[in-house]
Design a protein around this motif. Structure first.
Motif, mmCIF file in Angstrom:
data_model
loop_
_atom_site.group_PDB
_atom_site.id
_atom_site.type_symbol
_atom_site.label_atom_id
_atom_site.label_comp_id
_atom_site.label_asym_id
_atom_site.label_seq_id
_atom_site.Cartn_x
_atom_site.Cartn_y
_atom_site.Cartn_z
ATOM 1 N N ASP A 1 0.909 -1.199 -0.047
ATOM 2 C CA ASP A 1 -0.010 -0.152 -0.137
ATOM 3 C C ASP A 1 0.867 1.126 0.064
ATOM 4 N N TRP A 2 2.032 1.263 0.760
ATOM 5 C CA TRP A 2 2.919 2.524 0.716
ATOM 6 C C TRP A 2 3.886 2.483 -0.532
ATOM 7 N N LEU A 3 4.134 1.326 -1.301
ATOM 8 C CA LEU A 3 4.558 1.516 -2.173
ATOM 9 C C LEU A 3 3.820 2.229 -3.522
ATOM 10 N N ASP A 4 2.542 1.715 -3.259
ATOM 11 C CA ASP A 4 1.736 2.318 -4.504
ATOM 12 C C ASP A 4 1.212 3.682 -4.292
ATOM 13 N N TYR A 5 1.091 4.271 -2.783
ATOM 14 C CA TYR A 5 0.156 5.411 -2.590
ATOM 15 C C TYR A 5 1.173 6.337 -1.796
ATOM 16 N N GLY A 6 2.056 6.035 -0.826
ATOM 17 C CA GLY A 6 2.804 6.665 0.225
ATOM 18 C C GLY A 6 2.159 6.948 1.420
ATOM 19 N N CYS A 7 2.417 8.005 2.012
ATOM 20 C CA CYS A 7 1.937 8.113 3.512
ATOM 21 C C CYS A 7 0.537 8.719 3.574
ATOM 22 N N ASN A 8 0.471 9.736 2.829
ATOM 23 C CA ASN A 8 -0.761 10.716 2.867
ATOM 24 C C ASN A 8 -1.369 10.332 1.560
ATOM 25 N N ILE A 9 -2.734 9.775 1.803
ATOM 26 C CA ILE A 9 -3.590 9.156 0.544
ATOM 27 C C ILE A 9 -4.741 10.372 0.661
ATOM 28 N N PHE A 10 -4.765 11.251 -0.148
ATOM 29 C CA PHE A 10 -5.868 12.184 -0.012
ATOM 30 C C PHE A 10 -6.625 12.257 -1.295
ATOM 31 N N HIS A 11 -7.963 12.425 -1.453
ATOM 32 C CA HIS A 11 -8.690 12.328 -2.615
ATOM 33 C C HIS A 11 -8.397 11.472 -3.807
ATOM 34 N N VAL A 12 -7.866 10.207 -3.378
ATOM 35 C CA VAL A 12 -7.553 9.051 -4.363
ATOM 36 C C VAL A 12 -8.371 8.038 -4.069
ATOM 37 N N ARG A 13 -8.758 7.655 -3.014
ATOM 38 C CA ARG A 13 -9.520 6.490 -2.790
ATOM 39 C C ARG A 13 -10.718 7.081 -1.928
ATOM 40 N N LYS A 14 -11.759 6.041 -1.721
ATOM 41 C CA LYS A 14 -12.769 6.384 -1.011
ATOM 42 C C LYS A 14 -12.730 7.061 0.555
ATOM 43 N N ASP A 15 -11.337 6.566 0.958
ATOM 44 C CA ASP A 15 -11.299 6.998 2.452
ATOM 45 C C ASP A 15 -9.959 7.816 2.529
ATOM 46 N N ASN A 16 -9.894 8.872 2.876
ATOM 47 C CA ASN A 16 -8.599 9.954 2.943
ATOM 48 C C ASN A 16 -7.942 9.327 4.248
ATOM 49 N N GLN A 17 -6.640 9.202 3.922
ATOM 50 C CA GLN A 17 -5.832 8.505 5.107
ATOM 51 C C GLN A 17 -4.439 9.062 5.271
ATOM 52 N N CYS A 18 -4.031 9.281 6.491
ATOM 53 C CA CYS A 18 -2.804 9.948 6.907
ATOM 54 C C CYS A 18 -1.905 8.637 7.737
ATOM 55 N N LYS A 19 -0.850 8.218 7.008
ATOM 56 C CA LYS A 19 -0.215 7.274 7.839
ATOM 57 C C LYS A 19 1.254 7.516 8.105
ATOM 58 N N PRO A 20 1.438 8.678 9.049
ATOM 59 C CA PRO A 20 2.894 9.010 9.009
ATOM 60 C C PRO A 20 3.811 8.498 9.806
ATOM 61 N N LEU A 21 3.594 7.170 10.188
ATOM 62 C CA LEU A 21 4.652 6.193 10.891
ATOM 63 C C LEU A 21 4.873 5.324 9.840
ATOM 64 N N SER A 22 4.357 5.141 8.782
ATOM 65 C CA SER A 22 4.780 4.200 7.696
ATOM 66 C C SER A 22 6.245 3.614 7.620
ATOM 67 N N PHE A 23 7.076 4.651 7.536
ATOM 68 C CA PHE A 23 8.563 4.272 7.282
ATOM 69 C C PHE A 23 9.224 4.143 8.460
ATOM 70 N N TRP A 24 8.573 4.032 9.570
ATOM 71 C CA TRP A 24 9.041 3.746 10.832
ATOM 72 C C TRP A 24 9.468 2.386 11.052
ATOM 73 N N THR A 25 10.181 1.940 11.806
ATOM 74 C CA THR A 25 10.554 0.478 12.120
ATOM 75 C C THR A 25 9.942 0.177 13.724
ATOM 76 N N ASP A 26 9.892 -1.210 14.072
ATOM 77 C CA ASP A 26 9.658 -1.328 15.332
ATOM 78 C C ASP A 26 10.646 -0.831 16.287
#
Length: 333
Positions: A234-259
């Motif tokens: 999902d990140w590879l296709d869309y990145g962290c912030n997915i706005f006005h692209v899919r049905k739901d707008n999403q901000c995923k600001p920790l996507s590139f973090w590791t455990d």
């Protein structure tokens, strides 16, 4: 079948061998795109913690600038990832809304942590519970009886559910071919009551319903791309912030973090997290969820830990679902 991108009819001569959704030309283009995105993700993951915090703050601000502070919310689970997200977000926006979905399948320590956030840490948290279209409470047991048990992984469970509930012979055959191509070792379970609908009914749908009721336009999620194949894709296709692209707008600001980043942040800033992590658990999640349990350490998987740490909840698991765990070939004793 036609190419997902250009619509060209796919044949044995022009189908892209590594991804049957594309023709050769589009498949090669997509492969190059993914290669570049993987390089970018690797670079982001290599940043130090301070740089990651700055980038995460920028992504949260972008969501707020795009939709307004009164239109965004943190989807809060009470786990360590979403607690780190909350800690970062509250430094910028102290009163930002958090919505917690009580799935009826939560560890007691998770509920205790949510109460602490509300009553002592002054976090703006509201709780939603799962209900069906008639307003009756959904429970884990009810969902399992109606749809099936969440087992192995979301992708495997989705594939098996699609196969079992196929309306046409063609859909059923396509589902079987998909399972044999991608999840061959799980083929022996295709006639068992397995489903991926649990998370939808107990968590996602109640959150979305409440968000819609409140006029929210964007969810901020504490998801790490490293957690699963699907999240990284999902990140590879869309990145962290997915706005006005899919049905739901999403901000995923920790996507590139590791455990490891999450743990470092918790230690550096003395972030209070659920006591569950002091009891041998690496995740909070839903108590009886089966996603990934077969991959956990033998003798110390979540069901075996539950037996030691929460005997009452473990007895409920055995009383209601032991027969399923046996046919799923899952260690639980």
């Amino acid at each position: 079948m036609t190419c997902k991108k250009c619509g060209t009819e796919l044949t044995t001569e022009n189908i892209y061998s590594s991804d049957h959704r594309y023709c050769n030309l589009c498949g090669l283009e997509y492969a190059l795109f993914l290669s570049g995105r993987r390089t970018t993700l690797a670079s982001l993951r290599a940043m130090n913690l301070e740089s990651k915090i700055i980038q995460t703050q920028a992504l949260i601000r972008e969501a707020v600038w795009e939709f307004g502070l009164d239109k965004v919310y943190i989807s809060y689970s009470g786990g360590k990832d979403s607690t780190v997200l909350s800690h970062i977000a509250k430094k910028i926006y102290p009163d930002i809304l958090h919505i917690f979905a009580n799935t009826t399948n939560e560890y007691p320590e998770t509920l205790q942590h949510i109460r602490w956030e509300q009553e002592e840490n002054h976090t703006n948290v509201i709780t939603v519970v799962p209900q069906d279209i008639h307003g009756a409470l959904w429970t884990f047991k009810k969902v399992v009886e109606y749809y099936g048990y969440p087992m192995y992984s979301k992708r495997v469970s989705n594939a098996i559910r699609t196969y079992r509930h196929a309306v046409t012979d063609r859909t059923r055959q396509n589902s079987l071919e998909y399972i044999n191509r991608n999840f061959k070792k799980y083929g022996k379970y295709i006639d068992l009551p397995i489903s991926d609908k649990c998370c939808d009914k107990l968590k996602k749908e109640p959150l979305k319903r409440k968000a819609k009721e409140l006029g929210m336009e964007c969810a901020i999620l504490g998801l790490l791309a490293s957690e699963s194949y699907q999240r990284e894709k999902d990140w590879l296709d869309y990145g962290c912030n997915i706005f006005h692209v899919r049905k739901d707008n999403q901000c995923k600001p920790l996507s590139f973090w590791t455990d490891e980043d999450i743990i470092e942040y918790i230690e550096k800033f003395s972030v209070k997290i659920s006591k569950l992590y002091d009891m041998g658990y690496s995740r909070n999640g839903c108590m009886y969820c089966g996603f990934g349990v077969h991959l956990e350490n033998k003798g110390k998987n979540r069901y075996q830990l539950l037996k030691e740490s929460h005997p009452v909840q473990y007895d409920y698991l055995i009383k209601n679902f032991e027969n399923l765990l046996m046919v799923f070939e899952i260690d639980y004793m």
